[in-house]
Design a protein around this motif. Structure first.
Motif: not given
Ligand code: BTN
Length: 276
Positions: A23, A25, A47, A49-51, A58, A67-69, A116, A123, A126-128
């Motif tokens: 991920s 993040n 990713q 294990k994107g969250r 994700w 996929f950006l942090s 969102d 959709k 999204g942003i985390l």
């Molecule tokens: C959502 O709508 O639930 C938020 C999604 C966020 C996904 C991004 S992809 C880049 C970063 N790394 C992750 O694991 N999650 C965020």
């Protein structure tokens, strides 16, 4: 959006691309242990294990999305709710500008409070945002996921999803968005307090929920910050206030919510009685 002469160093300060990571993040958090400076960007082609929010996965297939942090400086507590709002506006503008440049098409990306990103009622991303406590200095890790050429069939079982290719016929490479997004966020974060009116105005133009009948579950109320209503609250969305709180009109009272999960309700019911 003009470049500000006060920019003393290049934004982003550092961009790290990685083919595969769990991920971005998590990668950003790990890298922060070595270099705690803000304005570093980490993006990945894939990713594993994107969250997403609320513990969701994700889906992050190779070369199919952004996929950006971005590591951001901390802001005053009262302004913290503006971070996902500013990020949403910045991402929307970067994508709209890119589509215009490539294909001369105009698109209008909407934002569904709080995190969102929507295109044509579906959709798109999204942003985390997560906070990293680094001694006395906190950092905000702002994770951004955008569906570019693929979207999962269903997200969170209710929200239909989409991607840029499906909606516009245009292919954007994720790397093209990194600098514009960082620069747009930087522009708003510089003197954030003074830019609040602009931010609220910009958000309202993109407000996916405005005047819609909604339910917010696990809402946290601005005035009673620790109070989480078990039952949730229903009402009409009325935009955001200058600190990024959702304004929800219910039974003649406007509540300000600083967090919660929003669903659209089909039929406006007659009685908008507060459930708190
Ligand atoms: C959502 O709508 O639930 C938020 C999604 C966020 C996904 C991004 S992809 C880049 C970063 N790394 C992750 O694991 N999650 C965020």
């Amino acid at each position: 959006m003009k470049t500000n002469p006060l920019k003393l160093y290049r934004i982003p300060r550092k961009v790290v691309w990685i083919c595969t990571t769990t991920s971005t993040n998590d990668l950003a958090k790990y890298e922060l242990l070595k270099d705690p400076r803000p304005w570093q960007a980490f993006f990945a082609s894939e990713q594993t294990k994107g969250r997403g929010r609320k513990g969701n996965n994700w889906i992050s297939l190779k070369n199919k999305g952004l996929f950006l942090s971005i590591v951001l400086p901390d802001v005053n507590k009262e302004l913290q709710n503006l971070i996902p709002i500013v990020t949403g506006i910045s991402v929307s503008k970067a994508i709209e500008d890119r589509i215009k440049k490539i294909s001369n098409k105009d698109i209008n990306i909407k934002l569904k409070w709080p995190n969102d990103i929507y295109l044509n009622n579906r959709k798109l991303g999204g942003i985390l945002c997560e906070t990293r406590y680094h001694g006395l200095i906190n950092r905000i890790i702002c994770g951004i996921g955008i569906n570019l050429t693929y979207h999962p069939k269903k997200i969170e079982h209710i929200n239909p999803a989409t991607d840029i290719l499906t909606e516009t016929g245009v292919v954007i490479n994720s790397g093209e968005l990194v600098n514009p997004i960082c620069n747009n966020i930087w522009f708003y974060l510089l003197n954030l307090k003074e830019k609040r009116t602009d931010i609220v105005t910009n958000f309202l133009k993109r407000d996916f929920l405005y005047n819609k009948y909604i339910e917010v579950i696990s809402p946290v109320f601005m005035d009673t910050q620790n109070y989480i209503s078990k039952d949730g609250i229903r009402g009409i969305a009325k935009g955001i206030d200058k600190n990024g709180a959702l304004m929800l009109e219910s039974y003649g009272i406007v509540y300000r919510l600083i967090s919660g999960t929003v669903s659209l309700l089909k039929e406006p019911k007659k009685v908008l009685r507060s459930s708190i």
